[in-house]
Scaffold this motif. Structure first.
Motif, mmCIF file in Angstrom:
data_model
loop_
_atom_site.group_PDB
_atom_site.id
_atom_site.type_symbol
_atom_site.label_atom_id
_atom_site.label_comp_id
_atom_site.label_asym_id
_atom_site.label_seq_id
_atom_site.Cartn_x
_atom_site.Cartn_y
_atom_site.Cartn_z
ATOM 1 N N HIS A 141 35.472 -34.753 4.505
ATOM 2 C CA HIS A 141 35.383 -33.371 4.435
ATOM 3 C C HIS A 141 35.778 -32.744 6.138
ATOM 4 O O HIS A 141 36.456 -31.822 5.932
ATOM 5 C CB HIS A 141 33.637 -32.701 4.006
ATOM 6 N N LEU A 142 35.026 -33.460 7.003
ATOM 7 C CA LEU A 142 35.391 -33.023 8.208
ATOM 8 C C LEU A 142 36.880 -33.290 8.785
ATOM 9 O O LEU A 142 37.262 -32.496 9.373
ATOM 10 C CB LEU A 142 34.347 -34.003 9.210
ATOM 11 N N THR A 143 37.434 -34.274 8.249
ATOM 12 C CA THR A 143 38.846 -34.549 8.522
ATOM 13 C C THR A 143 39.493 -33.466 7.991
ATOM 14 O O THR A 143 40.481 -32.737 8.588
ATOM 15 C CB THR A 143 39.268 -35.954 7.806
ATOM 16 N N GLU A 144 39.273 -33.101 6.676
ATOM 17 C CA GLU A 144 40.163 -32.044 5.962
ATOM 18 C C GLU A 144 39.771 -30.501 6.769
ATOM 19 O O GLU A 144 40.488 -29.840 6.718
ATOM 20 C CB GLU A 144 39.719 -32.040 4.463
ATOM 21 N N LEU A 145 38.665 -30.453 6.956
ATOM 22 C CA LEU A 145 38.316 -29.057 7.708
ATOM 23 C C LEU A 145 38.917 -28.993 9.162
ATOM 24 O O LEU A 145 39.430 -28.111 9.438
ATOM 25 C CB LEU A 145 36.669 -29.279 8.110
ATOM 26 N N VAL A 146 38.935 -30.037 9.710
ATOM 27 C CA VAL A 146 39.861 -29.995 11.142
ATOM 28 C C VAL A 146 41.165 -30.006 10.829
ATOM 29 O O VAL A 146 41.932 -29.273 11.668
ATOM 30 C CB VAL A 146 39.519 -31.380 12.086
ATOM 31 N N ARG A 157 36.784 -24.144 -12.695
ATOM 32 C CA ARG A 157 37.444 -22.969 -13.070
ATOM 33 C C ARG A 157 37.937 -21.761 -12.053
ATOM 34 O O ARG A 157 39.185 -21.249 -12.240
ATOM 35 C CB ARG A 157 36.387 -22.225 -14.041
ATOM 36 N N TYR A 158 37.185 -21.626 -11.054
ATOM 37 C CA TYR A 158 37.618 -20.788 -9.997
ATOM 38 C C TYR A 158 37.710 -21.333 -8.691
ATOM 39 O O TYR A 158 37.862 -20.605 -7.641
ATOM 40 C CB TYR A 158 36.481 -19.678 -9.797
ATOM 41 N N GLY A 159 37.791 -22.595 -8.549
ATOM 42 C CA GLY A 159 37.772 -23.244 -7.599
ATOM 43 C C GLY A 159 36.592 -23.823 -7.040
ATOM 44 O O GLY A 159 35.488 -23.565 -7.601
ATOM 45 N N THR A 160 36.456 -24.763 -5.697
ATOM 46 C CA THR A 160 35.235 -25.304 -5.235
ATOM 47 C C THR A 160 35.595 -25.030 -3.788
ATOM 48 O O THR A 160 36.657 -25.458 -3.148
ATOM 49 C CB THR A 160 35.032 -26.998 -5.611
ATOM 50 N N LEU A 161 34.309 -24.796 -2.876
ATOM 51 C CA LEU A 161 34.283 -24.838 -1.702
ATOM 52 C C LEU A 161 33.606 -25.788 -1.234
ATOM 53 O O LEU A 161 32.579 -26.462 -1.777
ATOM 54 C CB LEU A 161 33.132 -23.375 -1.423
ATOM 55 N N VAL A 162 33.801 -26.396 -0.182
ATOM 56 C CA VAL A 162 33.143 -27.350 0.849
ATOM 57 C C VAL A 162 32.924 -27.058 2.099
ATOM 58 O O VAL A 162 33.573 -26.498 2.786
ATOM 59 C CB VAL A 162 34.130 -28.487 0.675
ATOM 60 N N ALA A 163 31.819 -27.451 2.464
ATOM 61 C CA ALA A 163 31.233 -26.936 3.774
ATOM 62 C C ALA A 163 30.037 -27.826 4.273
ATOM 63 O O ALA A 163 29.544 -28.755 3.719
ATOM 64 C CB ALA A 163 30.878 -25.511 3.693
ATOM 65 N N HIS A 164 29.607 -27.548 5.171
ATOM 66 C CA HIS A 164 28.278 -28.367 5.662
ATOM 67 C C HIS A 164 27.517 -27.442 6.809
ATOM 68 O O HIS A 164 28.041 -26.211 7.297
ATOM 69 C CB HIS A 164 28.585 -29.537 6.813
ATOM 70 N N VAL A 165 26.284 -27.704 7.030
ATOM 71 C CA VAL A 165 25.405 -27.155 7.896
ATOM 72 C C VAL A 165 24.863 -28.045 8.681
ATOM 73 O O VAL A 165 24.683 -29.242 8.278
ATOM 74 C CB VAL A 165 24.270 -25.952 7.014
ATOM 75 N N ALA A 166 24.117 -27.741 9.776
ATOM 76 C CA ALA A 166 23.346 -28.522 10.597
ATOM 77 C C ALA A 166 22.188 -29.187 9.920
ATOM 78 O O ALA A 166 21.458 -28.341 8.989
ATOM 79 C CB ALA A 166 22.930 -27.953 11.877
ATOM 80 N N GLY A 194 25.387 -37.872 11.090
ATOM 81 C CA GLY A 194 23.904 -37.830 10.684
ATOM 82 C C GLY A 194 23.190 -36.573 10.783
ATOM 83 O O GLY A 194 22.094 -36.437 10.606
ATOM 84 N N GLY A 195 23.810 -35.675 11.632
ATOM 85 C CA GLY A 195 22.990 -34.491 11.903
ATOM 86 C C GLY A 195 23.515 -33.237 11.093
ATOM 87 O O GLY A 195 23.215 -32.167 11.199
ATOM 88 N N LEU A 196 24.520 -33.750 9.955
ATOM 89 C CA LEU A 196 24.901 -32.680 9.009
ATOM 90 C C LEU A 196 24.389 -32.869 7.866
ATOM 91 O O LEU A 196 24.479 -33.871 7.214
ATOM 92 C CB LEU A 196 26.519 -33.026 9.263
ATOM 93 N N THR A 197 24.524 -31.804 6.932
ATOM 94 C CA THR A 197 24.274 -31.868 5.690
ATOM 95 C C THR A 197 25.578 -31.021 4.948
ATOM 96 O O THR A 197 25.863 -29.848 5.114
ATOM 97 C CB THR A 197 22.932 -30.890 5.201
ATOM 98 N N ALA A 198 26.327 -31.908 4.423
ATOM 99 C CA ALA A 198 27.574 -31.570 3.724
ATOM 100 C C ALA A 198 27.390 -31.207 2.166
ATOM 101 O O ALA A 198 26.571 -31.816 1.479
ATOM 102 C CB ALA A 198 28.677 -32.297 3.975
ATOM 103 N N PHE A 199 28.170 -30.458 1.711
ATOM 104 C CA PHE A 199 28.031 -29.959 0.253
ATOM 105 C C PHE A 199 29.190 -29.325 -0.498
ATOM 106 O O PHE A 199 30.236 -28.833 0.351
ATOM 107 C CB PHE A 199 26.757 -28.985 -0.057
ATOM 108 N N THR A 200 29.402 -29.457 -1.852
ATOM 109 C CA THR A 200 30.326 -28.772 -2.308
ATOM 110 C C THR A 200 29.560 -27.532 -3.448
ATOM 111 O O THR A 200 28.556 -27.654 -3.473
ATOM 112 C CB THR A 200 30.948 -29.508 -3.393
ATOM 113 N N LEU A 201 30.464 -26.382 -3.310
ATOM 114 C CA LEU A 201 30.017 -25.280 -4.263
ATOM 115 C C LEU A 201 31.081 -24.975 -5.233
ATOM 116 O O LEU A 201 31.969 -24.521 -4.965
ATOM 117 C CB LEU A 201 29.613 -24.138 -3.238
ATOM 118 N N GLU A 202 30.792 -25.486 -6.374
ATOM 119 C CA GLU A 202 31.743 -25.132 -7.576
ATOM 120 C C GLU A 202 31.764 -23.860 -7.813
ATOM 121 O O GLU A 202 30.561 -23.357 -7.954
ATOM 122 C CB GLU A 202 31.892 -25.803 -8.770
#
Length: 204
Positions: free
Chosen positions: A118-123, A49-58, A149-157
């Motif tokens: 996700h990483l490809t798009e982020l770059v 409805r309001y978009g979705t964010l995609v990101a990652h943390v260590a 393997g050292g990343l935890t990626a996620f979406t946030l609707e």
């Protein structure tokens, strides 16, 4: 966040623009106390409805192990901000600034190909300003695999979103012009950005 009605921004395209201009945000969640991570985000405007964010943390970030719980999180994006002197606007000293708060529940990207996408798009988002954009394909064989393997990626609707554009809306037109002139004269990057935003803002 508290938003005085004078400063509230409700237009979703404008809020999306503010997120994409900032790109870098603060992810906050509470799990046995507050946890936060400063990270870059990619916004998919048309997902949800309001978009979705995609990101990652260590993966080693303490916040990472709580993402799978899908509890509510807050992504904070701040734009330029500038001190406003009473010599320009009257009243008391204050700040003009831009901010967006986006709320939602993170969901992990479990598939390796999803993480790579996700990483490809982020770059690509960050490299597109260059005439010869750098890509993940530029890396040595196996280098990216070693990092994934050292990343935890996620979406946030985004379930709810708030925007604030505090731009001297409570001042008269002539006072605002004094603020714009003062910011331009002071001349910092944020000063010029706030002055430009004020000049373009549709005051009633």
């Amino acid at each position: 966040m508290y938003v005085n009605p004078n400063y509230s921004e409700r237009e979703l395209p404008i809020l999306h623009d503010m997120i994409e201009t900032a790109r870098f945000g603060l992810l906050v969640l509470c799990a046995d106390g507050p946890l936060a991570a400063h990270i870059p985000f990619v916004l998919h405007r048309d997902q949800g409805r309001y978009g979705t964010l995609v990101a990652h943390v260590a993966h080693n970030d303490p916040l990472a192990r709580h993402l799978a719980a899908e509890q509510e999180a807050l992504a904070i994006f701040t734009g330029p901000r500038a001190y406003v002197s009473p010599r320009w606007s009257g009243g008391l000293p204050t700040y003009n600034y831009l901010a967006v708060h986006a709320y939602g529940r993170p969901r992990l990207l479990q598939d390796r190909d999803e993480v790579l996408a996700h990483l490809t798009e982020l770059v690509a988002v960050h490299e597109r300003a260059f005439p010869d954009p750098w890509t993940l394909a530029s890396t040595e064989p196996g280098e990216v695999d070693g990092k994934v393997g050292g990343l935890t990626a996620f979406t946030l609707e985004i379930d709810a979103i708030q925007g604030k554009r505090k731009l001297s809306q409570n001042r008269t037109a002539d006072k605002r012009e004094h603020v714009i002139g003062g910011l331009r004269e002071r001349g910092g990057d944020d000063d010029r950005a706030i002055a430009a935003t004020m000049s373009a803002y549709p005051y009633a």
